[in-house]
Design an enzyme around this catalytic site. Sequence first.
Site, PDB file in Angstrom:
ATOM      1  N   GLU A   1      -5.468  -4.235   9.797  1.00 37.03           N
ATOM      2  CA  GLU A   1      -3.767  -4.069  10.147  1.00 37.03           C
ATOM      3  C   GLU A   1      -3.548  -3.245  11.205  1.00 37.03           C
ATOM      4  O   GLU A   1      -4.228  -2.094  11.555  1.00 37.03           O
ATOM      5  CB  GLU A   1      -3.306  -3.594   8.907  1.00 37.03           C
ATOM      6  CG  GLU A   1      -3.669  -4.468   7.082  1.00 37.03           C
ATOM      7  CD  GLU A   1      -2.988  -4.319   6.168  1.00 37.03           C
ATOM      8  OE1 GLU A   1      -2.982  -3.070   6.676  1.00 37.03           O
ATOM      9  OE2 GLU A   1      -2.921  -4.985   5.531  1.00 37.03           O
TER      10      GLU A   1
ATOM     11  N   HIS B   1       1.601  -2.670   3.593  1.00 36.80           N
ATOM     12  CA  HIS B   1       1.477  -1.630   2.893  1.00 36.80           C
ATOM     13  C   HIS B   1       1.710  -0.054   3.288  1.00 36.80           C
ATOM     14  O   HIS B   1       2.386  -0.561   4.717  1.00 36.80           O
ATOM     15  CB  HIS B   1      -0.458  -2.441   3.619  1.00 36.80           C
ATOM     16  CG  HIS B   1      -0.820  -3.329   2.569  1.00 36.80           C
ATOM     17  ND1 HIS B   1      -1.661  -3.798   3.504  1.00 36.80           N
ATOM     18  CD2 HIS B   1      -0.898  -3.651   1.594  1.00 36.80           C
ATOM     19  CE1 HIS B   1      -2.431  -4.608   1.999  1.00 36.80           C
ATOM     20  NE2 HIS B   1      -1.365  -4.723   1.527  1.00 36.80           N
TER      21      HIS B   1
END
Length: 292
Positions: free
Chosen positions: A212, A251
């Site tokens: 990510e 996140h």
Amino acid sequence: MSIIIDQNTPVLIQGITGKEGSFWAKHAKTYGTNVVAGVTPGKEGQDVDGIPVYHTVRRAVAEHHIEASLLVVPPKAARGAILEALDSGIKTIVVTAEGIPLHEMLQLRKLALEKEAMVIGGNTTGIISTGKAMMGFFPYWLDRVYKPGRVGVMTRSGSLTNEITAEIVKAGFGPSSIVGVGGDPVPFTRFAEILPLFEKDPDTDAVVMIGEIGGTMEEDVAEAIEQGLFTKPLIGFMGGRTAPKGQKMGHAGAIITAGKGTVADKVGALTRAGALVADRPSMIGPLLKQIL
């Protein structure tokens, strides 16, 4: 073989009598995981699907040989539960709680390294050695995702894991072991620390890394490849390609800071190291066919 756990690994579940703990304890046992005990303070003498429950980890390890512990406890209880497991000599700990305070994660990571223990998480779906054992939240009954194979998977994202692993299976392969390092800012175990386990595993032919934006874990992997610490083929996929600059996306760890952590940074580092990078999940299968 598999990495971290297999069907012979004796597993403890902390928080086993809670709704999530009891649900996934039963599924882990059904899958073949060797769940030998559970812990919930004040619930000793009870059992969950035949798994005995104890007040403390120390009581459990006095009665059973235990090598790994799955923590299904809320964030405020995570620090104490991790310390209890480490103090009892358990060397593999999986932490599902999300949002553990940053300073606690730093302290606990340091302590785990000192004790030569592997703590995985927080904010992770866990780990699974397909067809053998799991510690975490895996719908293993989905054959389109969890068909055993020879491709290792390490991931920061639970939702992307299912999507990309389905692409691996669709291409005629399957995962050997899946390790979710978690999506919090300071993972207890980083990608580059998982790589040596896949490198040594004779049943893993290649690795798919689901990354990510944010942090430098993916760049660390590129460095490990350049240094010859990992020699098997590796395919990376980066979530957050369209994220606005400086924006946190889902996140807590997925935020670009200090000019680092962009998708471009990660893709560039991996490409220079010789890894392949998929622009979208549907490319994973064709890339695996190319390298295997």
